[in-house]
Design a protein around this motif. Structure first.
Motif, PDB file in Angstrom:
ATOM      1  N   PRO A  57      19.388  89.264 -53.822  1.00 38.25           N
ATOM      2  CA  PRO A  57      19.101  89.739 -54.997  1.00 38.25           C
ATOM      3  C   PRO A  57      19.763  88.549 -56.078  1.00 38.25           C
ATOM      4  O   PRO A  57      19.578  88.874 -57.299  1.00 38.25           O
ATOM      5  N   LYS A  58      20.323  87.440 -55.585  1.00 40.09           N
ATOM      6  CA  LYS A  58      21.190  86.551 -56.694  1.00 40.09           C
ATOM      7  C   LYS A  58      20.094  85.415 -56.683  1.00 40.09           C
ATOM      8  O   LYS A  58      19.257  85.217 -55.935  1.00 40.09           O
ATOM      9  N   SER A  59      20.610  84.461 -57.672  1.00 40.32           N
ATOM     10  CA  SER A  59      19.967  83.339 -57.677  1.00 40.32           C
ATOM     11  C   SER A  59      21.013  82.296 -57.816  1.00 40.32           C
ATOM     12  O   SER A  59      22.004  82.253 -58.682  1.00 40.32           O
ATOM     13  N   GLY A  60      20.824  80.961 -57.494  1.00 38.79           N
ATOM     14  CA  GLY A  60      21.930  80.067 -57.386  1.00 38.79           C
ATOM     15  C   GLY A  60      21.565  79.077 -58.705  1.00 38.79           C
ATOM     16  O   GLY A  60      22.134  78.038 -59.151  1.00 38.79           O
ATOM     17  N   LEU A  61      20.294  79.148 -59.309  1.00 38.20           N
ATOM     18  CA  LEU A  61      19.913  78.445 -60.588  1.00 38.20           C
ATOM     19  C   LEU A  61      19.642  79.292 -61.677  1.00 38.20           C
ATOM     20  O   LEU A  61      19.124  80.285 -61.641  1.00 38.20           O
ATOM     21  N   GLY A  62      20.140  78.679 -62.726  1.00 43.90           N
ATOM     22  CA  GLY A  62      20.126  79.393 -64.178  1.00 43.90           C
ATOM     23  C   GLY A  62      18.813  79.108 -64.933  1.00 43.90           C
ATOM     24  O   GLY A  62      19.003  78.980 -66.071  1.00 43.90           O
ATOM     25  N   ILE A  63      17.757  78.915 -64.129  1.00 45.53           N
ATOM     26  CA  ILE A  63      16.509  78.863 -64.929  1.00 45.53           C
ATOM     27  C   ILE A  63      15.317  79.396 -64.250  1.00 45.53           C
ATOM     28  O   ILE A  63      15.570  79.892 -62.991  1.00 45.53           O
ATOM     29  N   PRO A  64      14.321  79.753 -64.845  1.00 49.39           N
ATOM     30  CA  PRO A  64      13.082  80.421 -64.045  1.00 49.39           C
ATOM     31  C   PRO A  64      12.655  79.604 -62.928  1.00 49.39           C
ATOM     32  O   PRO A  64      12.383  78.341 -63.193  1.00 49.39           O
ATOM     33  N   VAL A  65      12.369  80.275 -62.034  1.00 50.00           N
ATOM     34  CA  VAL A  65      11.968  79.548 -60.611  1.00 50.00           C
ATOM     35  C   VAL A  65      10.706  79.891 -60.164  1.00 50.00           C
ATOM     36  O   VAL A  65      10.876  81.435 -59.934  1.00 50.00           O
ATOM     37  N   LEU A  66       9.877  79.644 -59.740  1.00 54.17           N
ATOM     38  CA  LEU A  66       8.617  80.280 -58.726  1.00 54.17           C
ATOM     39  C   LEU A  66       8.662  79.590 -57.688  1.00 54.17           C
ATOM     40  O   LEU A  66       8.492  78.333 -57.158  1.00 54.17           O
ATOM     41  N   ASN A  67       8.938  80.375 -56.468  1.00 54.22           N
ATOM     42  CA  ASN A  67       8.904  79.975 -55.145  1.00 54.22           C
ATOM     43  C   ASN A  67       7.377  79.990 -54.650  1.00 54.22           C
ATOM     44  O   ASN A  67       6.637  81.025 -54.850  1.00 54.22           O
ATOM     45  N   THR A  68       6.891  79.166 -54.062  1.00 53.05           N
ATOM     46  CA  THR A  68       5.598  78.987 -53.536  1.00 53.05           C
ATOM     47  C   THR A  68       5.583  78.492 -52.026  1.00 53.05           C
ATOM     48  O   THR A  68       6.699  78.149 -51.494  1.00 53.05           O
ATOM     49  N   ALA A  69       4.354  78.613 -51.427  1.00 58.83           N
ATOM     50  CA  ALA A  69       4.342  78.467 -49.933  1.00 58.83           C
ATOM     51  C   ALA A  69       4.435  76.973 -49.984  1.00 58.83           C
ATOM     52  O   ALA A  69       4.043  76.005 -50.870  1.00 58.83           O
ATOM     53  N   PHE A  70       4.887  76.398 -48.751  1.00 57.79           N
ATOM     54  CA  PHE A  70       5.329  74.929 -48.582  1.00 57.79           C
ATOM     55  C   PHE A  70       4.172  73.868 -48.928  1.00 57.79           C
ATOM     56  O   PHE A  70       4.614  73.014 -49.526  1.00 57.79           O
ATOM     57  N   MET A  71       2.717  74.326 -48.583  1.00 54.67           N
ATOM     58  CA  MET A  71       1.840  73.508 -49.123  1.00 54.67           C
ATOM     59  C   MET A  71       1.243  73.504 -50.416  1.00 54.67           C
ATOM     60  O   MET A  71       0.303  72.529 -50.818  1.00 54.67           O
ATOM     61  N   ALA A  72       1.747  74.376 -51.464  1.00 52.90           N
ATOM     62  CA  ALA A  72       0.840  74.770 -52.424  1.00 52.90           C
ATOM     63  C   ALA A  72       1.780  74.281 -53.721  1.00 52.90           C
ATOM     64  O   ALA A  72       1.035  74.843 -54.977  1.00 52.90           O
ATOM     65  N   SER A  73       2.812  73.471 -53.854  1.00 55.25           N
ATOM     66  CA  SER A  73       3.488  73.085 -55.035  1.00 55.25           C
ATOM     67  C   SER A  73       2.825  72.435 -56.431  1.00 55.25           C
ATOM     68  O   SER A  73       2.548  73.233 -57.268  1.00 55.25           O
ATOM     69  N   GLY A  74       1.581  71.619 -55.785  1.00 48.58           N
ATOM     70  CA  GLY A  74       1.031  71.030 -56.968  1.00 48.58           C
ATOM     71  C   GLY A  74       0.026  72.051 -57.714  1.00 48.58           C
ATOM     72  O   GLY A  74       0.008  72.126 -58.860  1.00 48.58           O
ATOM     73  N   ALA A  75      -0.738  72.871 -56.707  1.00 45.88           N
ATOM     74  CA  ALA A  75      -1.645  73.969 -57.476  1.00 45.88           C
ATOM     75  C   ALA A  75      -0.801  74.836 -58.018  1.00 45.88           C
ATOM     76  O   ALA A  75      -1.294  75.218 -58.993  1.00 45.88           O
ATOM     77  N   THR A  76       0.296  75.301 -57.561  1.00 45.88           N
ATOM     78  CA  THR A  76       1.146  76.337 -58.228  1.00 45.88           C
ATOM     79  C   THR A  76       1.474  75.536 -59.747  1.00 45.88           C
ATOM     80  O   THR A  76       1.430  76.422 -60.708  1.00 45.88           O
ATOM     81  N   ALA A  77       1.922  74.532 -59.755  1.00 43.96           N
ATOM     82  CA  ALA A  77       2.480  73.910 -61.120  1.00 43.96           C
ATOM     83  C   ALA A  77       1.209  73.752 -62.078  1.00 43.96           C
ATOM     84  O   ALA A  77       1.349  74.062 -63.217  1.00 43.96           O
ATOM     85  N   SER A  78      -0.062  73.486 -61.522  1.00 42.85           N
ATOM     86  CA  SER A  78      -1.022  73.676 -62.317  1.00 42.85           C
ATOM     87  C   SER A  78      -1.554  74.963 -63.143  1.00 42.85           C
ATOM     88  O   SER A  78      -1.674  75.098 -64.110  1.00 42.85           O
ATOM     89  N   GLY A  79      -1.019  75.892 -61.987  1.00 40.39           N
ATOM     90  CA  GLY A  79      -1.192  77.409 -62.682  1.00 40.39           C
ATOM     91  C   GLY A  79      -0.404  77.875 -63.625  1.00 40.39           C
ATOM     92  O   GLY A  79      -0.677  78.544 -64.555  1.00 40.39           O
ATOM     93  N   VAL A  80       0.836  77.383 -63.378  1.00 40.51           N
ATOM     94  CA  VAL A  80       2.058  77.609 -64.403  1.00 40.51           C
ATOM     95  C   VAL A  80       1.772  77.059 -65.754  1.00 40.51           C
ATOM     96  O   VAL A  80       1.591  77.532 -66.521  1.00 40.51           O
ATOM     97  N   LYS A  81       1.246  75.649 -65.429  1.00 44.37           N
ATOM     98  CA  LYS A  81       0.908  74.972 -66.888  1.00 44.37           C
ATOM     99  C   LYS A  81      -0.078  75.727 -67.625  1.00 44.37           C
ATOM    100  O   LYS A  81       0.027  75.709 -68.995  1.00 44.37           O
ATOM    101  N   ALA A  82      -1.253  76.145 -67.078  1.00 46.03           N
ATOM    102  CA  ALA A  82      -2.194  76.893 -67.595  1.00 46.03           C
ATOM    103  C   ALA A  82      -1.740  78.191 -68.184  1.00 46.03           C
ATOM    104  O   ALA A  82      -2.290  78.515 -69.443  1.00 46.03           O
ATOM    105  N   ALA A  83      -0.849  78.816 -67.637  1.00 46.99           N
ATOM    106  CA  ALA A  83      -0.404  80.137 -68.205  1.00 46.99           C
ATOM    107  C   ALA A  83       0.489  79.743 -69.433  1.00 46.99           C
ATOM    108  O   ALA A  83       0.289  80.621 -70.428  1.00 46.99           O
ATOM    109  N   LEU A  84       1.221  78.856 -69.426  1.00 41.76           N
ATOM    110  CA  LEU A  84       2.214  78.498 -70.490  1.00 41.76           C
ATOM    111  C   LEU A  84       1.138  78.084 -71.886  1.00 41.76           C
ATOM    112  O   LEU A  84       1.334  78.461 -72.732  1.00 41.76           O
TER     113      LEU A  84
END
Ligand SMILES: Cc1ncc(C[n+]2csc(CCOP(=O)(O)OP(=O)(O)O)c2C)c(N)n1
Length: 301
Positions: A57-84
């Protein structure tokens, strides 16, 4: 270039995380986050960084992180940007932080999609030239004749020239960097914040586990990569190409250090010197370096 004393002291890469000793990914991450001042949501696919960031339950980074499936980073980023955007937040930087396996090979299609959608985000490929996290298998970024756990006798093919594939997507800002030059990394992330649209950073970073060298030699190897001409520092703002100051003088092959200095420091290339120097293979390695320079200068200048 930023003076060392001007780099903020605040750390976003936290102590006691799961990184290996001598991990150069931590150098890149630290300087990236210092430049972004914590105003970032980081998308991380399966890779070494996901191990650093997680271990629930710990994290090594002091910023918000979204873990995603290996092949999906670009798509996930587009989704996060749309949400923001839906929340009226146009300042937080969405940043993918993916390994070379997750970028050169699996993940390339999602990267391409996000660039085609003109998502306003920063895609970082940290390139340790193997699938490190799962035991150092070869990737599309593994260099010619490097030994990995799946290329016991040296990889027969040179690496994919990913930067040109990305350039064909017309990023608003594109750069290469190297963890031997952390102030340059800091400057490039600061600069990246100024541009709206898809941006791409390609960071070269040695991995002591996979490349088989003493943990304290990471910076030395990173510098030799540049001084032998193997790694080229450059950036592009739109169509405007600049060869980095660290690389300028090594455009001339006569100014480069002998490639043996770079190869000999790494166990993954030791077979090229045993029982004696393999002149033919090392010449092929050098020829590929020159080929990359030629393509770079022909394409962008
Ligand atoms: C679809 C899928 N295939 C395989 C894996 C196993 N896996 C997790 S991390 C990883 C290696 C990632 O390599 P790279 O992207 O180069 O990053 P590095 O580990 O070098 O940081 C692999 C193969 C996975 N998580 N998902």
């Amino acid at each position: 270039m930023v003076a060392t004393k001007e780099i903020p002291l605040k750390e976003y890469v936290l102590k006691g995380n799961a990184a290996c000793a001598g991990c150069q990914d931590m150098v890149a991450l630290r300087h990236a986050h210092k430049a972004l001042e914590g105003d970032v949501i980081q998308v991380v696919p399966a890779c070494c960084t996901s191990v650093v960031q997680s271990l629930w339950p710990k994290s090594g980074l002091g910023i918000p992180v979204l873990n995603t499936a290996f092949m999906a980073s670009g798509a996930t980023a587009s989704g996060v940007k749309a949400a923001l955007k839906a929340k009226g937040n146009d300042h937080t930087q969405v940043m993918v932080w993916a390994g070379d396996g997750g970028t050169f090979d699996i993940g390339l299609q999602a990267l391409s999609g996000a660039f085609e959608r003109r998502t306003d985000f920063l895609y970082i490929c940290y390139n340790n030239q193997v699938y490190s996290n799962t035991g150092t298998q070869r990737s599309g970024a593994t260099p010619l004749y490097a030994q990995t756990t799946t290329t016991w006798f040296g990889k027969p093919e040179p690496e994919k020239m990913l930067d040109f594939i990305v350039a064909a997507h017309e990023p608003v800002y594109q750069f290469t960097a190297n963890t031997a030059y952390p102030r340059d990394i800091y400057d490039k992330f600061k600069k990246a914040r100024e541009f709206k649209g898809p941006k791409f950073g390609h960071i070269f970073l040695p991995c002591p586990q996979a490349w088989n060298y003493p943990v304290e030699k990471g910076v030395e190897i990173g510098k030799l990569a540049v001084e032998t001409g193997y790694w080229i520092q450059w950036e592009r703002v739109g169509d405007e190409f600049t060869l980095g100051n660290h690389s300028k003088r090594f455009q001339d092959p006569a100014k480069r250090k002998p490639i043996d200095e770079f190869l000999k420091m790494q166990g993954r290339f030791s077979h090229l010197f045993k029982p004696k120097r393999d002149d033919k293979k090392i010449k092929e390695f050098e020829d590929f370096i020159q080929h990359r320079w030629d393509v770079l200068m022909k394409t962008f200048t």
